[in-house]
Design a protein around this motif. Structure first.
Motif, PDB file in Angstrom:
ATOM      1  N   PRO A  46       0.823  -1.210   0.000  1.00 52.78           N
ATOM      2  CA  PRO A  46       0.000   0.000   0.000  1.00 52.78           C
ATOM      3  C   PRO A  46       0.860   1.264   0.000  1.00 52.78           C
ATOM      4  O   PRO A  46       1.994   1.266   0.472  1.00 52.78           O
ATOM      5  CB  PRO A  46      -0.804  -0.114   1.302  1.00 52.78           C
ATOM      6  CG  PRO A  46      -0.810  -1.579   1.600  1.00 52.78           C
ATOM      7  CD  PRO A  46       0.502  -2.101   1.119  1.00 52.78           C
ATOM      8  N   GLU A  49      -2.667   2.653 -10.337  1.00 56.85           N
ATOM      9  CA  GLU A  49      -2.631   2.849  -8.879  1.00 56.85           C
ATOM     10  C   GLU A  49      -1.220   3.226  -8.422  1.00 56.85           C
ATOM     11  O   GLU A  49      -0.224   2.718  -8.926  1.00 56.85           O
ATOM     12  CB  GLU A  49      -3.074   1.571  -8.190  1.00 56.85           C
ATOM     13  CG  GLU A  49      -3.184   1.672  -6.666  1.00 56.85           C
ATOM     14  CD  GLU A  49      -3.665   0.370  -6.039  1.00 56.85           C
ATOM     15  OE1 GLU A  49      -3.578   0.266  -4.803  1.00 56.85           O
ATOM     16  OE2 GLU A  49      -4.116  -0.527  -6.783  1.00 56.85           O
ATOM     17  N   VAL A  92       1.539   2.947  -5.639  1.00 56.47           N
ATOM     18  CA  VAL A  92       1.852   1.943  -4.617  1.00 56.47           C
ATOM     19  C   VAL A  92       3.251   2.193  -4.077  1.00 56.47           C
ATOM     20  O   VAL A  92       4.037   2.975  -4.619  1.00 56.47           O
ATOM     21  CB  VAL A  92       1.781   0.505  -5.198  1.00 56.47           C
ATOM     22  CG1 VAL A  92       0.360   0.145  -5.595  1.00 56.47           C
ATOM     23  CG2 VAL A  92       2.733   0.359  -6.386  1.00 56.47           C
ATOM     24  N   ARG A  97      -3.870  -5.280  -7.230  1.00 55.53           N
ATOM     25  CA  ARG A  97      -3.671  -3.851  -7.494  1.00 55.53           C
ATOM     26  C   ARG A  97      -4.162  -3.512  -8.891  1.00 55.53           C
ATOM     27  O   ARG A  97      -4.199  -4.371  -9.780  1.00 55.53           O
ATOM     28  CB  ARG A  97      -2.191  -3.494  -7.345  1.00 55.53           C
ATOM     29  CG  ARG A  97      -1.602  -3.880  -5.987  1.00 55.53           C
ATOM     30  CD  ARG A  97      -2.175  -3.022  -4.872  1.00 55.53           C
ATOM     31  NE  ARG A  97      -1.829  -3.574  -3.561  1.00 55.53           N
ATOM     32  CZ  ARG A  97      -2.258  -3.069  -2.416  1.00 55.53           C
ATOM     33  NH1 ARG A  97      -3.068  -2.015  -2.420  1.00 55.53           N
ATOM     34  NH2 ARG A  97      -1.922  -3.614  -1.278  1.00 55.53           N
ATOM     35  N   SER A  98      -4.495  -2.255  -9.107  1.00 59.94           N
ATOM     36  CA  SER A  98      -5.108  -1.839 -10.354  1.00 59.94           C
ATOM     37  C   SER A  98      -4.166  -1.005 -11.194  1.00 59.94           C
ATOM     38  O   SER A  98      -3.258  -0.327 -10.671  1.00 59.94           O
ATOM     39  CB  SER A  98      -6.384  -1.025 -10.082  1.00 59.94           C
ATOM     40  OG  SER A  98      -7.282  -1.773  -9.292  1.00 59.94           O
ATOM     41  N   TYR A 154       3.100  -7.360 -12.088  1.00 61.94           N
ATOM     42  CA  TYR A 154       2.948  -5.920 -12.219  1.00 61.94           C
ATOM     43  C   TYR A 154       4.205  -5.327 -12.849  1.00 61.94           C
ATOM     44  O   TYR A 154       5.322  -5.766 -12.564  1.00 61.94           O
ATOM     45  CB  TYR A 154       2.751  -5.261 -10.848  1.00 61.94           C
ATOM     46  CG  TYR A 154       1.552  -5.752 -10.068  1.00 61.94           C
ATOM     47  CD1 TYR A 154       0.261  -5.417 -10.469  1.00 61.94           C
ATOM     48  CD2 TYR A 154       1.711  -6.527  -8.936  1.00 61.94           C
ATOM     49  CE1 TYR A 154      -0.836  -5.856  -9.750  1.00 61.94           C
ATOM     50  CE2 TYR A 154       0.622  -6.978  -8.205  1.00 61.94           C
ATOM     51  CZ  TYR A 154      -0.651  -6.639  -8.623  1.00 61.94           C
ATOM     52  OH  TYR A 154      -1.735  -7.093  -7.909  1.00 61.94           O
TER      53      TYR A 154
END
Length: 353
Positions: free
Chosen positions: A292, A339, A341, A335-336, A314
């Protein structure tokens, strides 16, 4: 103790093209050693020179303490398994396996006992009277292996023997082959371009590139402690980061990435460094943790996502434009794309090349 195989300054050239250049290698008795590298790197040429199928331009080859440069293939006491099996199609399985023993004038009762034992080792008892065409591809591969080990060779040479099999059968044979090698204790030299095979099966891995040895060691060493960018890139999914050394912290090194983020790199570096040096840091994709936002100091933006069943891959972009690939378990929150991070990298999981 005499090594099973010894290569001293082997060079093999075809006219102006040098296929193998000044390679030296010692292989202890009972070792499962893999020659790993891309097509054209010289690994098969080395195997063929040990077998006696090609002669080195320079250097010496010893098998069981005996120089064999001028010894023909049938007098080197080697077992050889090719990727195409090379079984005699019109001979029975018994005659295929016993061919080398018959050539060595072994008495018929002894041949029968040795063939039976070899079939037991490769887990195909009772197929002596069949022809190769009556067996599956995987079974034919086992027969080729039985034929190679029945003569009790000083060294077993395997030239990409699993490449013709489908994926599931290849995985099964990989396990079987390693178990057979452990059971027999035969020194084995295995040639492959498949990093998974090399890491799973070997006691030692020799990574080759352009006719030279780039690095050799245990599977753990060559994967976790690559000494060159080629080794790091060929084995596994590696990220390379440009950085500048900021400070030394014992065995660890603090570096600054383009964009200003700091990263601590653990020990075991491929070369000595000092503050101010421009360096390249390698970290495996599976060691990069996507977390996060704001839980770690390195921030990034997700620019690509691939879902791979239980894993997500990713691609993230750091401040300064450098990109990293990360593999994450989908037990964690997915996760998108787009996003922001945090990126976590354990100092022990990255190295300076």
């Amino acid at each position: 103790m005499t090594n099973a195989v010894e290569l001293r300054n082997i060079t093999l050239a075809y006219g102006s093209f040098v296929a193998v250049e000044n390679v030296s290698l010692s292989i202890e008795k009972g070792t499962f050693l893999t020659l790993l590298g891309p097509s054209g790197c010289g690994k098969t040429t080395i195997l063929r020179s040990i077998a006696g199928l090609v002669n080195p331009t320079a250097g010496d080859i010893e098998i069981a303490g005996r120089r064999v440069n001028d010894v023909p293939i049938h007098k080197r006491n080697i077992g050889l398994v090719f990727q195409n099996y090379a079984l005699f199609p019109h001979k029975t399985i018994f005659d295929n396996i016993g061919f080398g023993l018959k050539y060595r004038n072994v008495p018929k009762p002894a041949i029968a006992a040795k063939v039976k034992r070899a079939l037991e080792i490769v887990r195909l008892p009772g197929v002596e009277k069949k022809l190769p065409s009556e067996l599956s591809g995987g079974q034919q591969q086992r027969i080729a292996l039985a034929r190679a080990i029945v003569i009790e060779p000083d060294v077993l040479l395997l030239d990409e023997p699993l490449s013709a099999l489908d994926a599931n059968l290849r995985d099964e044979m990989r396990v079987e082959l390693k178990q057979i090698q452990r059971q027999t204790g035969i020194t084995t030299i295995f040639v492959t371009h498949d990093q998974g095979e090399a890491l799973a099966m070997s006691d030692r891995v020799v990574v080759m590139n352009r006719g030279r040895i780039e690095q050799m060691g245990s599977p753990f060493d060559v994967y976790e402690h690559p000494q060159t960018e080629f080794v790091a890139g060929f084995l596994g999914n590696a990220n390379f980061l440009q950085a500048t050394v900021v400070a030394m912290q014992g065995e660890a090194v603090q570096v600054r990435l383009a964009g200003g983020a700091n990263l601590l790199v653990g020990g075991g570096h491929a070369r000595p460094v000092k503050p101010g040096d421009a360096v390249k840091v390698v970290v495996r994709a599976e060691k990069v943790v996507v977390t996060p936002e704001c839980t770690v100091p390195i921030m990034a933006r997700i620019v690509d996502v691939d879902y791979l069943g239980a894993l997500a891959r990713y691609e993230v972009e750091l401040a300064g434009g450098q990109r990293l690939r990360a593999l994450s378990s989908l037990h964690e929150k997915a996760r998108s794309l787009g996003e922001t991070v945090g990126v976590g990298i354990d100092p022990e999981h990255c190295r300076i090349l």
